[in-house]
Design a protein around this motif. Structure first.
Motif, PDB file in Angstrom:
ATOM      1  N   GLN A 283      -2.814  11.920  -1.582  1.00 54.14           N
ATOM      2  CA  GLN A 283      -1.572  11.150  -1.559  1.00 54.14           C
ATOM      3  C   GLN A 283      -0.821  11.356  -0.244  1.00 54.14           C
ATOM      4  O   GLN A 283      -0.281  10.402   0.338  1.00 54.14           O
ATOM      5  CB  GLN A 283      -0.677  11.547  -2.737  1.00 54.14           C
ATOM      6  CG  GLN A 283       0.580  10.699  -2.822  1.00 54.14           C
ATOM      7  CD  GLN A 283       1.535  11.165  -3.902  1.00 54.14           C
ATOM      8  OE1 GLN A 283       1.876  12.345  -3.983  1.00 54.14           O
ATOM      9  NE2 GLN A 283       1.976  10.232  -4.746  1.00 54.14           N
TER      10      GLN A 283
ATOM     11  N   VAL B  24      -5.615  16.126  -5.027  1.00 54.89           N
ATOM     12  CA  VAL B  24      -4.945  14.835  -5.226  1.00 54.89           C
ATOM     13  C   VAL B  24      -3.679  14.770  -4.380  1.00 54.89           C
ATOM     14  O   VAL B  24      -3.346  13.727  -3.811  1.00 54.89           O
ATOM     15  CB  VAL B  24      -4.624  14.617  -6.721  1.00 54.89           C
ATOM     16  CG1 VAL B  24      -3.735  13.385  -6.907  1.00 54.89           C
ATOM     17  CG2 VAL B  24      -5.905  14.470  -7.524  1.00 54.89           C
ATOM     18  N   CYS B  25      -2.978  15.886  -4.274  1.00 50.61           N
ATOM     19  CA  CYS B  25      -1.782  15.953  -3.441  1.00 50.61           C
ATOM     20  C   CYS B  25      -2.128  15.671  -1.973  1.00 50.61           C
ATOM     21  O   CYS B  25      -1.415  14.935  -1.289  1.00 50.61           O
ATOM     22  CB  CYS B  25      -1.122  17.323  -3.580  1.00 50.61           C
ATOM     23  SG  CYS B  25       0.416  17.512  -2.648  1.00 50.61           S
TER      24      CYS B  25
ATOM     25  N   SER C 143       0.824  -1.211   0.000  1.00 53.93           N
ATOM     26  CA  SER C 143       0.000   0.000   0.000  1.00 53.93           C
ATOM     27  C   SER C 143       0.859   1.263   0.000  1.00 53.93           C
ATOM     28  O   SER C 143       0.555   2.239  -0.698  1.00 53.93           O
ATOM     29  CB  SER C 143      -0.918  -0.001   1.228  1.00 53.93           C
ATOM     30  OG  SER C 143      -1.745  -1.136   1.245  1.00 53.93           O
TER      31      SER C 143
ATOM     32  N   SER D 255       1.023   4.069  -2.992  1.00 56.82           N
ATOM     33  CA  SER D 255       0.661   5.463  -2.684  1.00 56.82           C
ATOM     34  C   SER D 255       1.574   6.452  -3.388  1.00 56.82           C
ATOM     35  O   SER D 255       1.144   7.532  -3.805  1.00 56.82           O
ATOM     36  CB  SER D 255       0.712   5.698  -1.169  1.00 56.82           C
ATOM     37  OG  SER D 255      -0.224   4.897  -0.494  1.00 56.82           O
ATOM     38  N   SER D 256       2.855   6.105  -3.509  1.00 58.25           N
ATOM     39  CA  SER D 256       3.809   7.026  -4.131  1.00 58.25           C
ATOM     40  C   SER D 256       4.070   6.721  -5.602  1.00 58.25           C
ATOM     41  O   SER D 256       4.568   7.570  -6.336  1.00 58.25           O
ATOM     42  CB  SER D 256       5.144   6.987  -3.380  1.00 58.25           C
ATOM     43  OG  SER D 256       5.743   5.704  -3.480  1.00 58.25           O
TER      44      SER D 256
ATOM     45  N   ILE E 291       0.450  18.236 -10.189  1.00 60.14           N
ATOM     46  CA  ILE E 291      -0.508  17.455  -9.409  1.00 60.14           C
ATOM     47  C   ILE E 291      -1.501  18.433  -8.788  1.00 60.14           C
ATOM     48  O   ILE E 291      -1.110  19.474  -8.254  1.00 60.14           O
ATOM     49  CB  ILE E 291       0.202  16.612  -8.322  1.00 60.14           C
ATOM     50  CG1 ILE E 291      -0.805  15.754  -7.537  1.00 60.14           C
ATOM     51  CG2 ILE E 291       1.011  17.490  -7.368  1.00 60.14           C
ATOM     52  CD1 ILE E 291      -0.151  14.746  -6.600  1.00 60.14           C
TER      53      ILE E 291
ATOM     54  N   THR F 168       2.770   9.148  -8.912  1.00 63.06           N
ATOM     55  CA  THR F 168       3.476  10.400  -9.189  1.00 63.06           C
ATOM     56  C   THR F 168       4.956  10.170  -9.473  1.00 63.06           C
ATOM     57  O   THR F 168       5.559  10.885 -10.277  1.00 63.06           O
ATOM     58  CB  THR F 168       3.327  11.374  -8.001  1.00 63.06           C
ATOM     59  OG1 THR F 168       3.713  10.717  -6.783  1.00 63.06           O
ATOM     60  CG2 THR F 168       1.887  11.855  -7.868  1.00 63.06           C
TER      61      THR F 168
ATOM     62  N   PHE G  57      -2.375   9.197   2.488  1.00 63.82           N
ATOM     63  CA  PHE G  57      -2.089   7.762   2.387  1.00 63.82           C
ATOM     64  C   PHE G  57      -0.626   7.447   2.683  1.00 63.82           C
ATOM     65  O   PHE G  57      -0.324   6.441   3.341  1.00 63.82           O
ATOM     66  CB  PHE G  57      -2.485   7.237   1.011  1.00 63.82           C
ATOM     67  CG  PHE G  57      -3.955   6.986   0.872  1.00 63.82           C
ATOM     68  CD1 PHE G  57      -4.572   5.989   1.603  1.00 63.82           C
ATOM     69  CD2 PHE G  57      -4.729   7.752   0.019  1.00 63.82           C
ATOM     70  CE1 PHE G  57      -5.938   5.750   1.500  1.00 63.82           C
ATOM     71  CE2 PHE G  57      -6.090   7.525  -0.103  1.00 63.82           C
ATOM     72  CZ  PHE G  57      -6.702   6.529   0.638  1.00 63.82           C
ATOM     73  N   ILE G  58       0.304   8.274   2.222  1.00 62.03           N
ATOM     74  CA  ILE G  58       1.723   8.017   2.492  1.00 62.03           C
ATOM     75  C   ILE G  58       1.997   8.068   3.989  1.00 62.03           C
ATOM     76  O   ILE G  58       2.639   7.168   4.556  1.00 62.03           O
ATOM     77  CB  ILE G  58       2.615   9.024   1.735  1.00 62.03           C
ATOM     78  CG1 ILE G  58       2.623   8.709   0.240  1.00 62.03           C
ATOM     79  CG2 ILE G  58       4.046   8.997   2.278  1.00 62.03           C
ATOM     80  CD1 ILE G  58       3.422   9.689  -0.596  1.00 62.03           C
TER      81      ILE G  58
ATOM     82  N   TYR H  98       6.464  13.317  -4.888  1.00 59.53           N
ATOM     83  CA  TYR H  98       5.267  12.914  -4.162  1.00 59.53           C
ATOM     84  C   TYR H  98       5.010  13.964  -3.095  1.00 59.53           C
ATOM     85  O   TYR H  98       5.859  14.828  -2.831  1.00 59.53           O
ATOM     86  CB  TYR H  98       5.432  11.530  -3.530  1.00 59.53           C
ATOM     87  CG  TYR H  98       6.800  11.296  -2.956  1.00 59.53           C
ATOM     88  CD1 TYR H  98       7.152  11.769  -1.698  1.00 59.53           C
ATOM     89  CD2 TYR H  98       7.786  10.650  -3.697  1.00 59.53           C
ATOM     90  CE1 TYR H  98       8.419  11.594  -1.181  1.00 59.53           C
ATOM     91  CE2 TYR H  98       9.069  10.470  -3.192  1.00 59.53           C
ATOM     92  CZ  TYR H  98       9.372  10.944  -1.941  1.00 59.53           C
ATOM     93  OH  TYR H  98      10.638  10.795  -1.433  1.00 59.53           O
ATOM     94  N   CYS H  99       3.847  13.913  -2.473  1.00 56.83           N
ATOM     95  CA  CYS H  99       3.440  14.959  -1.533  1.00 56.83           C
ATOM     96  C   CYS H  99       3.661  14.515  -0.087  1.00 56.83           C
ATOM     97  O   CYS H  99       3.177  13.458   0.320  1.00 56.83           O
ATOM     98  CB  CYS H  99       1.965  15.294  -1.736  1.00 56.83           C
ATOM     99  SG  CYS H  99       1.601  16.004  -3.348  1.00 56.83           S
TER     100      CYS H  99
END
Length: 294
Positions: free
Chosen positions: A103, A99-100, A75, A79-80, A95, A83, A106-107, A181-182
């Motif tokens: 993400q 959406v950022c 997972s 998640s990353s 992005i 992007t 989830f990260i 990624y965010c």
């Protein structure tokens, strides 16, 4: 016109993702290792989940916790991955703001879940060594399910305020993030308002998830080592150490990059941006790749 400019400034619609500083975003030498890492992660963790699901002899608490770790690694990688792939393969760096935030949630959530699963695995080692005869009766399916639910709930509840706190901030400076990624800290530094609440929330999240988990892990292994060293025979000691060896490796794989990234972000502001990007990528990519091997 002034009102329009103020509206644009206060409502960020997108962020610009970054790759490795000094390297072209669409670069074959970066894309190929990235493809290999993600392929290995997905294949390795899926194999673990399928084998544990199919093989009847692996229906034991230790393997259930291993399945949790594999699912969490999978997972976290997924998640990353969207992007990371879009930046390094297709040079798509934009992005959207929402959406950022998704993400980011989830990260950070799956990072917290992985820490909690490692604590649960330490508890499994503790029970296996201290109470070997009662192992199956203590760690029943019901208890394991409750542990899994508690780990997930703790991480979700702790991380949930983060995207909402970012969403309330005005962004009127650069919209360029430091990674592909965010992350909460990365987006927070771009805000042009007081971020004290965000900093406090981030600090509390670190304390309730990472610091608390590390303390529990240390206490667990002190008790485990006491039990192992208290056994009479050398064979029993080696057997006890072998029981926990793979878990110790998994703990080091997760926490060492995390601690390194945190220290560099806090005290290494003078260091090259390449080092910051390198440590962040190691934290996200290395543990999910190596955990199936370990």
């Amino acid at each position: 016109m002034s009102l329009l400019n103020q509206t644009i400034e206060n409502h960020q619609s997108f962020f610009i993702l970054s790759g490795i500083p000094g390297m072209p975003e669409k670069d074959l030498w970066m894309a190929l290792p990235l493809c290999l890492l993600y392929s290995t992660t997905i294949l390795g963790n899926v194999i673990i989940l399928v084998v544990i699901r199919v093989e009847q002899s692996l229906r034991e608490p230790m393997y259930y916790f291993l399945a949790m770790l594999a699912a969490t690694d999978l997972s976290l990688s997924l998640s990353s991955m969207p992007t990371m792939v879009s930046v390094h393969w297709f040079n798509w760096c934009l992005i959207t703001f929402n959406v950022c935030l998704i993400q980011m949630f989830f990260i950070h959530t799956f990072g917290g879940v992985e820490s909690g699963v490692l604590v649960a695995m330490a508890f499994d080692c503790f029970v296996a060594i201290h109470f070997p005869l009662c192992y199956a009766t203590i760690l029943t399916h019901s208890v394991i399910s409750k542990i899994a639910a508690a780990v997930l709930l703790q991480s979700v509840v702790t991380v949930l305020p983060v995207p909402f706190l970012i969403k309330r901030l005005p962004f009127c400076h650069s919209s360029v993030l430091s990674h592909a990624y965010c992350l909460h800290q990365d987006a927070m530094r771009l805000a042009c308002a007081d971020t004290s609440v965000n900093s406090i929330c981030g600090l509390l999240a670190v304390i309730f998830i990472i610091v608390l988990d590390v303390l529990i892990l240390l206490a667990s292994y002190i008790l485990i080592l006491q039990a192992i060293l208290g056994t009479a025979s050398q064979e029993d000691r080696l057997k006890g150490l072998n029981t926990c060896l793979s878990h110790i490796c998994a703990v080091m794989l997760f926490y060492m990059p995390l601690i390194g990234m945190t220290l560099i972000r806090r005290y290494g502001k003078h260091l090259s941006p390449i080092i910051h990007a390198f440590m962040a990528n190691i934290y996200l990519l290395l543990p999910p790749v190596l955990n199936p091997i370990v």
